[in-house]
Scaffold this motif. Structure first.
Motif, short mmCIF file in Angstrom:
data_model
loop_
_atom_site.label_atom_id
_atom_site.label_comp_id
_atom_site.label_asym_id
_atom_site.label_seq_id
_atom_site.Cartn_x
_atom_site.Cartn_y
_atom_site.Cartn_z
N MET A 1 -34.80 63.33 26.53
CA MET A 1 -33.96 62.27 26.03
C MET A 1 -32.50 62.62 26.35
O MET A 1 -32.10 63.76 26.30
CB MET A 1 -34.17 62.12 24.52
N ASP A 2 -31.73 61.64 26.66
CA ASP A 2 -30.32 61.78 26.98
C ASP A 2 -29.58 62.41 25.79
O ASP A 2 -29.79 62.02 24.64
CB ASP A 2 -29.76 60.39 27.30
N ARG A 3 -28.70 63.37 26.06
CA ARG A 3 -27.96 64.07 25.01
C ARG A 3 -27.12 63.11 24.18
O ARG A 3 -27.05 63.21 22.95
CB ARG A 3 -27.09 65.15 25.62
N LYS A 4 -26.48 62.14 24.84
CA LYS A 4 -25.64 61.18 24.13
C LYS A 4 -26.49 60.32 23.18
O LYS A 4 -26.10 60.08 22.04
CB LYS A 4 -24.89 60.29 25.12
N LEU A 5 -27.64 59.91 23.64
CA LEU A 5 -28.55 59.12 22.81
C LEU A 5 -29.03 59.94 21.62
O LEU A 5 -29.09 59.44 20.50
CB LEU A 5 -29.74 58.62 23.64
N THR A 6 -29.36 61.19 21.86
CA THR A 6 -29.80 62.08 20.79
C THR A 6 -28.70 62.22 19.74
O THR A 6 -28.98 62.18 18.53
CB THR A 6 -30.17 63.46 21.35
N THR A 7 -27.47 62.37 20.17
CA THR A 7 -26.34 62.49 19.26
C THR A 7 -26.16 61.22 18.43
O THR A 7 -25.92 61.28 17.23
CB THR A 7 -25.04 62.81 20.03
N ILE A 8 -26.31 60.06 19.06
CA ILE A 8 -26.18 58.79 18.35
C ILE A 8 -27.29 58.65 17.31
O ILE A 8 -27.03 58.24 16.17
CB ILE A 8 -26.20 57.61 19.34
N ILE A 9 -28.50 59.00 17.67
CA ILE A 9 -29.63 58.92 16.73
C ILE A 9 -29.40 59.87 15.56
O ILE A 9 -29.59 59.49 14.40
CB ILE A 9 -30.97 59.22 17.45
N LEU A 10 -28.97 61.09 15.84
CA LEU A 10 -28.70 62.08 14.80
C LEU A 10 -27.61 61.58 13.86
O LEU A 10 -27.76 61.63 12.64
CB LEU A 10 -28.30 63.42 15.41
N ARG A 11 -26.52 61.07 14.41
CA ARG A 11 -25.42 60.57 13.59
C ARG A 11 -25.90 59.41 12.71
O ARG A 11 -25.55 59.34 11.53
CB ARG A 11 -24.25 60.12 14.46
N THR A 12 -26.71 58.52 13.26
CA THR A 12 -27.23 57.39 12.49
C THR A 12 -28.12 57.86 11.34
O THR A 12 -27.99 57.38 10.21
CB THR A 12 -28.03 56.44 13.42
N MET A 13 -29.00 58.81 11.61
CA MET A 13 -29.88 59.35 10.57
C MET A 13 -29.08 60.02 9.46
O MET A 13 -29.33 59.79 8.28
CB MET A 13 -30.86 60.36 11.18
N VAL A 14 -28.13 60.85 9.86
CA VAL A 14 -27.33 61.58 8.88
C VAL A 14 -26.48 60.62 8.06
O VAL A 14 -26.38 60.75 6.83
CB VAL A 14 -26.48 62.67 9.57
N THR A 15 -25.90 59.62 8.71
CA THR A 15 -25.09 58.63 8.00
C THR A 15 -25.93 57.89 6.96
O THR A 15 -25.48 57.67 5.83
CB THR A 15 -24.46 57.64 8.99
N LYS A 16 -27.14 57.54 7.30
CA LYS A 16 -28.04 56.85 6.36
C LYS A 16 -28.40 57.76 5.19
O LYS A 16 -28.41 57.34 4.03
CB LYS A 16 -29.31 56.38 7.10
N LEU A 17 -28.69 59.02 5.48
CA LEU A 17 -29.01 59.97 4.41
C LEU A 17 -27.80 60.20 3.50
O LEU A 17 -27.96 60.35 2.28
CB LEU A 17 -29.51 61.29 5.00
N ILE A 18 -26.61 60.26 4.07
CA ILE A 18 -25.40 60.42 3.26
C ILE A 18 -25.25 59.24 2.31
O ILE A 18 -24.97 59.41 1.13
CB ILE A 18 -24.15 60.59 4.16
N GLU A 19 -25.44 58.05 2.83
CA GLU A 19 -25.37 56.85 2.00
C GLU A 19 -26.40 56.91 0.88
O GLU A 19 -26.10 56.62 -0.29
CB GLU A 19 -25.59 55.61 2.86
N ASP A 20 -27.63 57.29 1.22
CA ASP A 20 -28.69 57.42 0.22
C ASP A 20 -28.31 58.44 -0.85
O ASP A 20 -28.56 58.23 -2.05
CB ASP A 20 -30.01 57.85 0.86
N CYS A 21 -27.71 59.53 -0.41
CA CYS A 21 -27.34 60.60 -1.34
C CYS A 21 -26.24 60.14 -2.28
O CYS A 21 -26.31 60.39 -3.49
CB CYS A 21 -26.90 61.83 -0.55
#
Length: 72
Positions: A1-21
């Protein structure tokens, strides 16, 4: 998987978890979410989590993580 895409997916997941927290009223669940967030971060962005965790600490840690991931 493209590194940039991986970074975007990671940032999206973490942002959602932060919101949940932020929205979680139960401190034990907040701490579990914080540990999950920290485990997803690249090592250089991980935070040191003390053994005694307060609700205020969780909010401060989330703020620091948000600030750090905006630089990803």
């Amino acid at each position: 998987m493209d590194r940039k895409l991986t970074t975007i997916i990671l940032r999206t997941m973490v942002t959602k978890l932060i919101e949940d927290c932020y929205n979680e009223p139960d401190i034990d669940k907040k701490v579990q979410i914080l540990f999950k967030i920290n485990s997803l971060l690249p090592r250089s962005y991980c935070i040191d989590i003390p053994s005694l965790i307060t609700d205020d600490y969780v909010d401060t840690a989330l703020y620091r993580i948000e600030r750090n991931i905006n630089g990803l």
